[in-house]
Design an enzyme around this catalytic site. Structure first.
Site: not given
Ligand code: SAH
Length: 373
Positions: A98, A111, A118, A122, A125, A166, A221-222, A336
């Site tokens: 995407e 983006c 991935c 998380c 996600c 990813g 991403s904390i 994502c």
């Molecule tokens: N792997 C990398 C980049 C991809 S995700 C990372 O984790 O930073 C990009 C951002 O989107 C990350 O901060 C991720 O945690 C966030 N994200 C994933 N699913 C989400 C959701 N449902 N709502 C809001 N942010 C989300």
């Protein structure tokens, strides 16, 4: 005997130029032809060599016999009422990825994805749900930007974020080569400060990004301010715990941004803000509070707007710079992994989707009780 044609778009920028240069020299072509071909890879892209009409026809055919410049196949596109557009591309092995285009005033942010699927899982996600398929090649990562530039009318990015599918720092070689293509004038010419790599905190990758001379930006991403909670939301925290991630952020020679998705009742309490403020101050980070995009995974609930404002106010009182992000593309499942998940779901006859909306694992609790997650 058929000779394999070389994919020029899958090569690092300088290598591609060398290939073109060697090929043209061997044919005795004048030097200026090198740039005529080279700029058609990325800066002013074409779909086929045949379209480079400034070249003699015989040379176009010869290029086509030696090389390929494959495009990504657009499977579907969705447009949000807020101008956000989301694209699903199919790759040559059937994987799909995407790309999202987000207009905002004079800016257009793309983006982009760096992997098909991935591995990180998380908890909130949608991409994690599908698991990891493979790393993307240079032509598939930078190719997302190229594909949109080839649309009519062309869609051009002023900013790039590696926040699609990813983990970019787990595909560093291809991502690093892509950064060069995005940034250099012979590529897309996008300023390094306008290109952000987002990571869960892959330490060797942060060091490698920091070692690049260009001012590429780093977002981490904390999502949780202590190891116990972060382990449950982000399994990668076992391998790269918070203290080490913060140390890497401090060692990074540019200012970093923290991404913090607000999960109602999970990571949005006052004590979380205090803990997060300490981490942010430790490494001078700017904090982005992100509304949870519905249709992710794990059945989490977004924090309310007033909870987000309170959380932000608390961070500010603790001396941390913070912004609350607007959620974009709410009506098109733009977070994502969501469009691909939606396509898979639509194909599954067991669960008809009357309105095209995605709800991954509805009703499943966030499992913050020390359970499976
Ligand atoms: N792997 C990398 C980049 C991809 S995700 C990372 O984790 O930073 C990009 C951002 O989107 C990350 O901060 C991720 O945690 C966030 N994200 C994933 N699913 C989400 C959701 N449902 N709502 C809001 N942010 C989300």
């Amino acid at each position: 005997m058929a000779i394999e044609r070389e994919n020029l778009l899958a090569l690092p920028l300088d290598v591609a130029r060398e290939r073109i240069s060697a090929f043209l020299e061997a044919r005795g072509e004048p030097r200026f032809r090198v740039d005529q071909v080279f700029r058609r890879l990325w800066a002013d892209p074409v779909r086929t060599f045949e379209e480079i009409t400034e070249l003699p026809r015989a040379l176009r055919s010869a290029l086509d016999e030696a090389f390929t410049i494959p495009g990504l196949e657009l499977v579907t596109e969705q447009a949000s009422s807020d101008g956000t557009r989301k694209f699903l591309f199919r790759l040559d092995d059937g994987q799909s990825i995407e790309t999202v285009s987000i207009p905002d005033g004079d800016r257009v942010t793309f983006c982009i994805s760096s992997q098909a699927g991935c591995a990180l899982q998380c908890a909130f996600c949608a991409t994690g749900v599908m698991g990891f398929a493979r790393n993307l090649r240079i032509d598939e990562i930078a190719g997302q930007v190229r594909a949109l530039a080839l649309m009519s009318p062309p869609l051009r990015a002023t900013n790039i974020v590696f926040m699609g599918m990813g983990e970019p720092l787990m595909n560093w070689e291809a991502v690093s080569a892509t950064l060069t293509i995005l940034n250099r004038p012979e590529g897309f010419g996008i300023g390094a400060r306008h290109i952000t790599v987002s990571t869960v905190g892959v330490l060797p990758g942060i060091v490698a990004l920091g070692a690049r001379p260009e001012q590429f930006r780093l977002a981490i991403s904390i999502h949780a301010p202590n190891d116990a909670l972060r382990r449950r939301l982000m399994p990668i925290n076992v391998k790269y715990p918070l203290a080490e991630v913060i140390a890497a952020a401090r060692a990074f020679d540019r200012r970093v941004t923290f991404e913090y998705v607000m999960l109602g009742g999970v990571n949005d309490q006052g004590e979380h803000a205090t803990e997060l403020a300490r981490l942010a101050r430790d490494c001078g980070a700017f904090v982005n509070l992100i509304p949870l995009h519905p249709g992710g995974a794990g059945g989490f609930l977004p924090s309310t707007p007033s909870e987000m404002r309170d959380f932000a106010a608390r961070l500010r009182r603790e001396g941390v710079e913070v912004a609350i992000r607007r959620s974009r593309g709410m009506d098109i499942a733009a977070a994502c992994g969501q469009l691909r998940v939606e396509r898979l779901r639509r194909r599954a006859p067991a669960r008809p989707d009357e309105d095209g909306e995605v709800h991954v694992s509805p009703g499943v609790g966030p499992r913050l009780d020390g359970g499976a997650a």
